[in-house]
Enzyme design. Structure first.
Site, PDB file in Angstrom:
ATOM      1  N   ARG A   1       9.692   5.668  -3.325  1.00 45.28           N
ATOM      2  CA  ARG A   1      10.088   6.468  -4.489  1.00 45.28           C
ATOM      3  C   ARG A   1      11.484   7.067  -4.325  1.00 45.28           C
ATOM      4  NH1 ARG A   1       5.593   9.934  -2.698  1.00 45.28           N
ATOM      5  NH2 ARG A   1       3.806   9.016  -3.757  1.00 45.28           N
TER       6      ARG A   1
ATOM      7  N   ARG B   1      -0.431   5.991  15.982  1.00 43.09           N
ATOM      8  CA  ARG B   1      -0.301   7.328  15.417  1.00 43.09           C
ATOM      9  C   ARG B   1      -1.077   8.342  16.241  1.00 43.09           C
ATOM     10  NH1 ARG B   1      -2.934   5.297   9.623  1.00 43.09           N
ATOM     11  NH2 ARG B   1      -4.745   4.325  10.547  1.00 43.09           N
TER      12      ARG B   1
ATOM     13  N   ARG C   1      -8.885  -6.509  13.377  1.00 47.28           N
ATOM     14  CA  ARG C   1      -8.195  -5.628  14.320  1.00 47.28           C
ATOM     15  C   ARG C   1      -9.171  -4.530  14.682  1.00 47.28           C
ATOM     16  NH1 ARG C   1      -4.543  -7.036  17.659  1.00 47.28           N
ATOM     17  NH2 ARG C   1      -3.098  -5.269  17.631  1.00 47.28           N
TER      18      ARG C   1
ATOM     19  N   ARG D   1       0.830  -1.199   0.000  1.00 46.35           N
ATOM     20  CA  ARG D   1       0.000   0.000   0.000  1.00 46.35           C
ATOM     21  C   ARG D   1       0.871   1.260   0.000  1.00 46.35           C
ATOM     22  NH1 ARG D   1      -5.268  -0.150   2.019  1.00 46.35           N
ATOM     23  NH2 ARG D   1      -4.943   1.712   3.288  1.00 46.35           N
TER      24      ARG D   1
ATOM     25  N   GLU E   1      -4.241   6.602  18.505  1.00 48.41           N
ATOM     26  CA  GLU E   1      -4.901   5.403  17.967  1.00 48.41           C
ATOM     27  C   GLU E   1      -4.206   4.154  18.514  1.00 48.41           C
ATOM     28  OE1 GLU E   1      -5.697   6.013  13.754  1.00 48.41           O
ATOM     29  OE2 GLU E   1      -5.466   3.867  13.431  1.00 48.41           O
TER      30      GLU E   1
ATOM     31  N   TYR F   1      -9.656  -5.191   2.623  1.00 48.86           N
ATOM     32  CA  TYR F   1      -8.988  -3.992   3.144  1.00 48.86           C
ATOM     33  C   TYR F   1      -9.194  -2.865   2.126  1.00 48.86           C
ATOM     34  CZ  TYR F   1      -4.985  -1.627   5.504  1.00 48.86           C
ATOM     35  OH  TYR F   1      -4.163  -0.779   6.188  1.00 48.86           O
TER      36      TYR F   1
ATOM     37  N   ASP G   1     -10.138   0.832   0.600  1.00 47.51           N
ATOM     38  CA  ASP G   1     -10.174   2.263   0.882  1.00 47.51           C
ATOM     39  C   ASP G   1     -11.508   2.815   0.401  1.00 47.51           C
ATOM     40  OD1 ASP G   1      -7.781   2.684   2.202  1.00 47.51           O
ATOM     41  OD2 ASP G   1      -6.631   2.806   0.347  1.00 47.51           O
TER      42      ASP G   1
HETATM   43  P1  FAD Z   1     -18.367   0.993   7.269  1.00 47.27           P
HETATM   44  O1  FAD Z   1     -18.001   2.420   7.183  1.00 47.27           O
HETATM   45  O2  FAD Z   1     -17.730   0.155   8.330  1.00 47.27           O
HETATM   46  O3  FAD Z   1     -19.954   0.915   7.409  1.00 47.27           O
HETATM   47  C1  FAD Z   1     -20.626  -0.267   7.777  1.00 47.27           C
HETATM   48  C2  FAD Z   1     -21.765   0.150   8.688  1.00 47.27           C
HETATM   49  O4  FAD Z   1     -22.581  -0.983   8.941  1.00 47.27           O
HETATM   50  C3  FAD Z   1     -21.278   0.644  10.057  1.00 47.27           C
HETATM   51  O5  FAD Z   1     -21.721   1.956  10.297  1.00 47.27           O
HETATM   52  C4  FAD Z   1     -21.885  -0.363  11.026  1.00 47.27           C
HETATM   53  O6  FAD Z   1     -22.300   0.237  12.249  1.00 47.27           O
HETATM   54  C5  FAD Z   1     -23.072  -0.878  10.241  1.00 47.27           C
HETATM   55  N1  FAD Z   1     -23.517  -2.202  10.672  1.00 47.27           N
HETATM   56  C6  FAD Z   1     -22.764  -3.312  10.803  1.00 47.27           C
HETATM   57  N2  FAD Z   1     -23.520  -4.319  11.249  1.00 47.27           N
HETATM   58  C7  FAD Z   1     -24.766  -3.839  11.415  1.00 47.27           C
HETATM   59  C8  FAD Z   1     -25.976  -4.394  11.875  1.00 47.27           C
HETATM   60  N3  FAD Z   1     -26.057  -5.672  12.278  1.00 47.27           N
HETATM   61  N4  FAD Z   1     -27.088  -3.625  11.915  1.00 47.27           N
HETATM   62  C9  FAD Z   1     -27.034  -2.322  11.535  1.00 47.27           C
HETATM   63  N5  FAD Z   1     -25.907  -1.735  11.101  1.00 47.27           N
HETATM   64  C10 FAD Z   1     -24.777  -2.486  11.040  1.00 47.27           C
HETATM   65  N6  FAD Z   1      -9.977   4.855   3.404  1.00 47.27           N
HETATM   66  C11 FAD Z   1      -9.432   5.794   2.606  1.00 47.27           C
HETATM   67  O7  FAD Z   1      -9.762   5.860   1.420  1.00 47.27           O
HETATM   68  N7  FAD Z   1      -8.545   6.721   3.101  1.00 47.27           N
HETATM   69  C12 FAD Z   1      -8.173   6.733   4.406  1.00 47.27           C
HETATM   70  O8  FAD Z   1      -7.371   7.578   4.823  1.00 47.27           O
HETATM   71  C13 FAD Z   1      -8.721   5.740   5.273  1.00 47.27           C
HETATM   72  N8  FAD Z   1      -8.373   5.701   6.569  1.00 47.27           N
HETATM   73  C14 FAD Z   1      -8.911   4.753   7.386  1.00 47.27           C
HETATM   74  C15 FAD Z   1      -8.529   4.737   8.730  1.00 47.27           C
HETATM   75  C16 FAD Z   1      -9.062   3.796   9.590  1.00 47.27           C
HETATM   76  C17 FAD Z   1      -8.634   3.766  11.032  1.00 47.27           C
HETATM   77  C18 FAD Z   1      -9.979   2.816   9.088  1.00 47.27           C
HETATM   78  C19 FAD Z   1     -10.550   1.765  10.004  1.00 47.27           C
HETATM   79  C20 FAD Z   1     -10.362   2.833   7.767  1.00 47.27           C
HETATM   80  C21 FAD Z   1      -9.831   3.786   6.902  1.00 47.27           C
HETATM   81  N9  FAD Z   1     -10.205   3.853   5.549  1.00 47.27           N
HETATM   82  C22 FAD Z   1      -9.648   4.804   4.727  1.00 47.27           C
HETATM   83  C23 FAD Z   1     -11.169   2.873   4.969  1.00 47.27           C
HETATM   84  C24 FAD Z   1     -12.602   3.400   4.987  1.00 47.27           C
HETATM   85  O9  FAD Z   1     -13.021   3.631   6.301  1.00 47.27           O
HETATM   86  C25 FAD Z   1     -13.511   2.343   4.361  1.00 47.27           C
HETATM   87  O10 FAD Z   1     -13.086   1.997   3.071  1.00 47.27           O
HETATM   88  C26 FAD Z   1     -14.981   2.757   4.237  1.00 47.27           C
HETATM   89  O11 FAD Z   1     -15.391   3.674   5.201  1.00 47.27           O
HETATM   90  C27 FAD Z   1     -15.808   1.494   4.361  1.00 47.27           C
HETATM   91  O12 FAD Z   1     -17.177   1.757   4.125  1.00 47.27           O
HETATM   92  P2  FAD Z   1     -18.223   0.589   4.362  1.00 47.27           P
HETATM   93  O13 FAD Z   1     -19.549   1.151   4.037  1.00 47.27           O
HETATM   94  O14 FAD Z   1     -17.782  -0.631   3.675  1.00 47.27           O
HETATM   95  O15 FAD Z   1     -18.092   0.218   5.918  1.00 47.27           O
HETATM   96  N1  UDP Z   2       3.300   0.836   7.820  1.00 54.20           N
HETATM   97  C1  UDP Z   2       4.477   0.822   8.518  1.00 54.20           C
HETATM   98  N2  UDP Z   2       4.959   1.996   9.025  1.00 54.20           N
HETATM   99  C2  UDP Z   2       4.323   3.161   8.877  1.00 54.20           C
HETATM  100  C3  UDP Z   2       3.112   3.182   8.154  1.00 54.20           C
HETATM  101  C4  UDP Z   2       2.623   1.985   7.652  1.00 54.20           C
HETATM  102  O1  UDP Z   2       5.079  -0.228   8.701  1.00 54.20           O
HETATM  103  O2  UDP Z   2       4.820   4.196   9.379  1.00 54.20           O
HETATM  104  C5  UDP Z   2       2.792  -0.450   7.294  1.00 54.20           C
HETATM  105  C6  UDP Z   2       1.908  -1.168   8.329  1.00 54.20           C
HETATM  106  O3  UDP Z   2       2.076  -2.559   8.158  1.00 54.20           O
HETATM  107  C7  UDP Z   2       0.536  -0.730   7.926  1.00 54.20           C
HETATM  108  C8  UDP Z   2       0.662  -0.773   6.409  1.00 54.20           C
HETATM  109  O4  UDP Z   2       1.977  -0.263   6.157  1.00 54.20           O
HETATM  110  O5  UDP Z   2      -0.471  -1.600   8.406  1.00 54.20           O
HETATM  111  C9  UDP Z   2      -0.352   0.037   5.635  1.00 54.20           C
HETATM  112  O6  UDP Z   2      -0.279   1.386   6.070  1.00 54.20           O
HETATM  113  P1  UDP Z   2      -1.464   2.400   5.841  1.00 54.20           P
HETATM  114  O7  UDP Z   2      -0.994   3.749   6.236  1.00 54.20           O
HETATM  115  O8  UDP Z   2      -1.987   2.215   4.479  1.00 54.20           O
HETATM  116  O9  UDP Z   2      -2.529   1.862   6.906  1.00 54.20           O
HETATM  117  P2  UDP Z   2      -3.981   2.378   7.334  1.00 54.20           P
HETATM  118  O10 UDP Z   2      -4.006   3.872   7.186  1.00 54.20           O
HETATM  119  O11 UDP Z   2      -4.943   1.654   6.445  1.00 54.20           O
HETATM  120  O12 UDP Z   2      -4.086   1.933   8.757  1.00 54.20           O
END
Ligand code: FAD
Ligand code: UDP
Length: 363
Positions: free
Chosen positions: A176, A280, A249, A172, A300, A348, A350
């Site tokens: 560069r 972070r 996780r 991911r 986090e 996984y 985005d």
């Molecule tokens: P979710 O947003 O998880 O929505 C699913 C919903 O279903 C939830 O609100 C849940 O409450 C609901 N649900 C589940 N079970 C039930 C039930 N039984 N009844 C009623 N409701 C229910 N993506 C990026 O592009 N850029 C980023 O920088 C980025 N950062 C992230 C950082 C973190 C810490 C995490 C965890 C994810 C990140 N993502 C990022 C990924 C991004 O969050 C997801 O791709 C996207 O939000 C997923 O959308 P979704 O609708 O699949 O799931």
């Molecule tokens: N990672 C790492 N060091 C960093 C940032 C990321 O080793 O400083 C690795 C780690 O395994 C992480 C993965 O790269 O789970 C993907 O990072 P990303 O920032 O895409 O994770 P997310 O924002 O989805 O948690």
């Protein structure tokens, strides 16, 4: 005739995009979520003008113009470019791994010098074909960067040894040989002006929604309301965990308000040492270039998921892949149910990938 064409379980991006597309084609949808708000993991809470990303930092990025144009229909995006810093034992390094990082580590100034340094470290390892995250990372950046910036962060983030994790996770991150701290290679990037809730409100405009409703606690009544179901929760939970629990996780966020204008000078600082329990610190105002007198930071802390907690990350290792395969076989037999999103597909994803998947599923 039932009251709704679609019952959409989960008001995250998958559910919201699907509902929006269905409404455009004259379909009647009911969107429910067990949380007390819409938006799923992109939900933000406004704290005196600062949009706090309650479920972790979210930066929108995509290479796909169609998806970029799609989200821009609902909200304007700012010019934020993600350039996180990595902190290891009181030293700061630029991410992703680029000429700035190589200079900070080795004082090398040219791409040829940096490549030679990595090559020298990789040559001693004797790895031909990488079999796991550790081996892939070592081949990409050599031992110094692996030991300082990857191993500790990865093992606390995933609660597993890097040798037991799939290599795609480390792919991911760009590597560069230019002085470029942009975390993403994508053409389009930004944060919605005014926060992600605006995007979600735009998608769900005119659609009936109900929050604090758990599908599993009201299954019979809810199923009776609609012809079809779109399910975006956990696939293993949908099937009562009959093939066993999938692993996820989870995270614990410690949000803190500080009466100072600027805590760390950057939106994201990663703490790559294993001994520091969080991965972070996010300083939310920097996503929108905020000038408030106060600031909000979030630490986090990763942890293993247990029933009842939020399942943030699927763990796509061989053990879980063999379980999800069985659930997906059952799901494929369903007639009026669509499974989609990060949880139901156990991918996984985005944000742009979830939006793309919802648009494709709808078609
Ligand atoms: P979710 O947003 O998880 O929505 C699913 C919903 O279903 C939830 O609100 C849940 O409450 C609901 N649900 C589940 N079970 C039930 C039930 N039984 N009844 C009623 N409701 C229910 N993506 C990026 O592009 N850029 C980023 O920088 C980025 N950062 C992230 C950082 C973190 C810490 C995490 C965890 C994810 C990140 N993502 C990022 C990924 C991004 O969050 C997801 O791709 C996207 O939000 C997923 O959308 P979704 O609708 O699949 O799931
Ligand atoms: N990672 C790492 N060091 C960093 C940032 C990321 O080793 O400083 C690795 C780690 O395994 C992480 C993965 O790269 O789970 C993907 O990072 P990303 O920032 O895409 O994770 P997310 O924002 O989805 O948690």
């Amino acid at each position: 005739m039932k009251q709704f064409d679609y019952l959409i379980v989960g008001a995250g991006l998958f559910g919201a995009v699907f509902a929006c597309e269905a409404k455009k084609r004259g379909k009647k949808c009911l969107v429910i979520d067990r949380r007390g708000h819409l938006g799923g993991n992109v939900y933000c809470e406004n704290n005196d003008g600062i949009n706090v990303h309650k479920y972790g930092a979210h930066i929108f990025h995509t290479n796909d113009k169609k998806i970029w144009d799609y989200v821009n229909q609902f909200v304007e995006f700012n010019r934020y470019t993600n350039s996180p810093l990595a902190r290891f034992k009181d030293e700061l390094y630029n991410l992703p791994f680029n000429m700035n990082t190589f200079y900070q580590l080795w004082k090398v100034k040219t791409p040829a010098e940096a490549q030679a340094k990595i090559h020298e470290q990789v040559a001693q390892l004797g790895i031909d074909t990488p079999r796991n995250l550790e081996e892939r990372a070592l081949l990409l950046v050599g031992t110094d960067i692996y030991e300082k910036l990857i191993k500790g962060y990865t093992e606390k983030q995933w609660g597993r040894k890097a040798v037991d994790l799939p290599e795609f996770i480390i792919k991911r991150l760009p590597v560069r040989f230019t002085y470029d701290n942009n975390y993403f290679n994508d053409k389009y990037q930004g944060i919605p002006v005014g926060g992600y809730n605006k995007l979600v409100a735009g998608l769900l405009d005119g659609i009936e929604t109900r929050v604090n409703v758990d599908y599993f606690k009201n299954k019979t009544e809810l199923n009776d309301l609609a012809e079809n179901i779109v399910f975006t929760g956990q696939l293993d939970e949908f099937y009562d965990f009959r093939f066993g629990y999938l692993e996820y996780r989870s995270l614990r966020f410690e949000h803190e308000r500080l009466e100072i204008p600027n805590f760390q000078g950057n939106a994201v600082v990663n703490y790559t040492e294993r001994e520091i329990p969080y991965t972070r610190i996010i300083e939310h105002k920097h996503f929108e270039f905020g000038s408030q007198a106060h600031t909000i930071i979030s630490r986090e802390y990763p942890k293993e998921w247990q029933f009842g907690q939020e399942p943030y990350y699927p763990i796509n290792d061989t053990h879980n892949e063999s379980i999800i395969k069985q659930y997906k076989q059952l799901a494929a037999l369903e007639k009026n149910i669509i499974f989609g999103g990060r949880l139901a597909e156990y991918r996984y994803y985005d944000m742009h990938q979830v939006i793309g998947a919802a648009l494709t599923h709808f078609k």
